[in-house]
Design an enzyme around this catalytic site. Structure first.
Site, PDB file in Angstrom:
ATOM      1  N   ASP A   7       0.875  -1.190   0.000  1.00  0.00           N
ATOM      2  CA  ASP A   7       0.000   0.000   0.000  1.00  0.00           C
ATOM      3  C   ASP A   7       0.908   1.235   0.000  1.00  0.00           C
ATOM      4  O   ASP A   7       2.113   1.130   0.266  1.00  0.00           O
ATOM      5  CB  ASP A   7      -0.918   0.014   1.237  1.00  0.00           C
ATOM      6  CG  ASP A   7      -1.868   1.213   1.227  1.00  0.00           C
ATOM      7  OD1 ASP A   7      -2.443   1.516   0.169  1.00  0.00           O
ATOM      8  OD2 ASP A   7      -2.027   1.877   2.275  1.00  0.00           O
ATOM      9  N   CYS A  70      -4.418  -1.523  -2.083  1.00  0.00           N
ATOM     10  CA  CYS A  70      -4.629  -0.093  -2.312  1.00  0.00           C
ATOM     11  C   CYS A  70      -5.549   0.031  -3.523  1.00  0.00           C
ATOM     12  O   CYS A  70      -5.188  -0.405  -4.625  1.00  0.00           O
ATOM     13  CB  CYS A  70      -3.276   0.559  -2.579  1.00  0.00           C
ATOM     14  SG  CYS A  70      -3.348   2.291  -3.045  1.00  0.00           S
ATOM     15  N   GLU A 148      -2.437   8.944   7.913  1.00  0.00           N
ATOM     16  CA  GLU A 148      -0.977   8.824   8.024  1.00  0.00           C
ATOM     17  C   GLU A 148      -0.436   9.613   9.226  1.00  0.00           C
ATOM     18  O   GLU A 148       0.575   9.249   9.799  1.00  0.00           O
ATOM     19  CB  GLU A 148      -0.297   9.285   6.729  1.00  0.00           C
ATOM     20  CG  GLU A 148      -0.519   8.337   5.559  1.00  0.00           C
ATOM     21  CD  GLU A 148       0.103   6.949   5.751  1.00  0.00           C
ATOM     22  OE1 GLU A 148       1.213   6.861   6.304  1.00  0.00           O
ATOM     23  OE2 GLU A 148      -0.538   5.956   5.352  1.00  0.00           O
TER      24      GLU A 148
HETATM   25  N1  DGL Z   1      -4.915   3.030   0.639  1.00  0.00           N
HETATM   26  C1  DGL Z   1      -4.986   3.671  -0.659  1.00  0.00           C
HETATM   27  C2  DGL Z   1      -6.301   3.257  -1.355  1.00  0.00           C
HETATM   28  O1  DGL Z   1      -6.882   2.240  -1.012  1.00  0.00           O
HETATM   29  C3  DGL Z   1      -4.801   5.150  -0.494  1.00  0.00           C
HETATM   30  C4  DGL Z   1      -4.086   5.757  -1.634  1.00  0.00           C
HETATM   31  C5  DGL Z   1      -3.415   7.081  -1.306  1.00  0.00           C
HETATM   32  O2  DGL Z   1      -2.263   7.049  -0.909  1.00  0.00           O
HETATM   33  O3  DGL Z   1      -4.042   8.121  -1.538  1.00  0.00           O
HETATM   34  O4  DGL Z   1      -6.732   3.881  -2.296  1.00  0.00           O
END
Ligand code: DGL
Length: 259
Positions: A7, A70, A148
């Protein structure tokens, strides 16, 4: 051999968390591309380059399968990566289909990053399964940054989400679909905003069940003591403070599962 889970940051821990429940006898390598998070407002070319680098790294470490945990990376990169690498590569997509099947004539809200909302992959999925036009799509561009920072409950977060949903009559909805793996960390807040009868779902269980099938079909299931190695953009996590932070994130996900 390990299973690689990728991810842009902490969101994929949702999928890892689910994998630990469904496939507890496997070894995992978790890769968070913290140098480039958030992906949700980057260009397709940038995202493709980052995900390609991350999957290349996991392959160089000998993973037997890679999961793009992700939605954003999946929508942009999965086709290209499947052509390039010869291990199984799985992705995650918003759980629109089960929502449409269970919505009983009420609306469905899908929240995701701006890239996921814009990309063809989600639009095609909606065209395929949402014949009655029940789905509303809402990008939540700031939510990955909140996650984050570890800011899971704050007045700013609350105001942000309340404002984003303010144009909708939430009593019209049957499902909230979390179309970004980071969003699971906020399930308690979504729960407070949406009426009790709205079901909150995401794609991680579907992805992990699919992973189990693919490993089985390819004779790749193993019976090892469970372990996870964590990498931050290619750098192995060894310090106790970071590992403790990750452990707390798993605790939070465990709490969110109970909501
Ligand atoms: N966890 C990512 C998703 O499922 C997030 C992507 C990002 O960094 O914006 O889309």
């Amino acid at each position: 051999m390990k299973i690689g889970i990728f991810d842009s940051g902490i969101g994929g821990l949702t999928v890892l968390h689910q994998a630990l429940r469904t496939l507890p006898n496997e070894e995992y390598l978790y890769y968070a591309d913290v140098d480039h998070v958030p992906y949700g407002e980057k260009t397709k070319d940038e995202i493709l380059r980052y995900v390609d680098g991350a999957v290349g790294f996991m392959v160089s470490k000998g993973v037997k399968a890679a999961v793009l945990a992700c939605n954003t990376a999946t929508s942009v990169a999965i086709g290209t990566l499947r052509k390039k690498f010869d291990i199984p590569i799985l992705g995650i997509e918003p759980a629109v289909k089960p929502a449409v099947e269970g919505c009983e004539g009420k609306r469905i809200m899908v929240v995701a990053t701006p890239v996921t909302v814009r990309e063809e992959k989600l639009k095609n999925l909606i065209v395929r399964v949402d014949g009655e036009h029940m789905v509303d799509l809402l990008p939540l561009p700031r939510l990955v940054a909140f996650a984050e920072k570890g800011e899971f409950r704050s007045p700013e977060l609350w105001n942000y989400l309340k404002t984003r949903f303010s144009e909708y009559d939430l009593s019209d909805y049957s499902f909230l679909v979390l179309g970004c793996t980071h969003f699971n960390f906020f399930k308690d807040t979504f729960r407070r905003i949406f009426p009790k009868c709205v079901r909150i779902i995401d794609g991680s269980a579907g992805t992990v069940n699919h992973l189990k099938e693919v490993l089985k079909e390819n004779g790749l299931l193993e019976h090892n003591p469970f372990s996870v190695e964590y990498y931050l953009s290619g750098r192995k996590v060894t310090d106790a403070a970071r590992l403790e932070r990750i452990r707390k994130l798993h605790d939070r996900l465990e709490q969110m599962l109970r909501l």
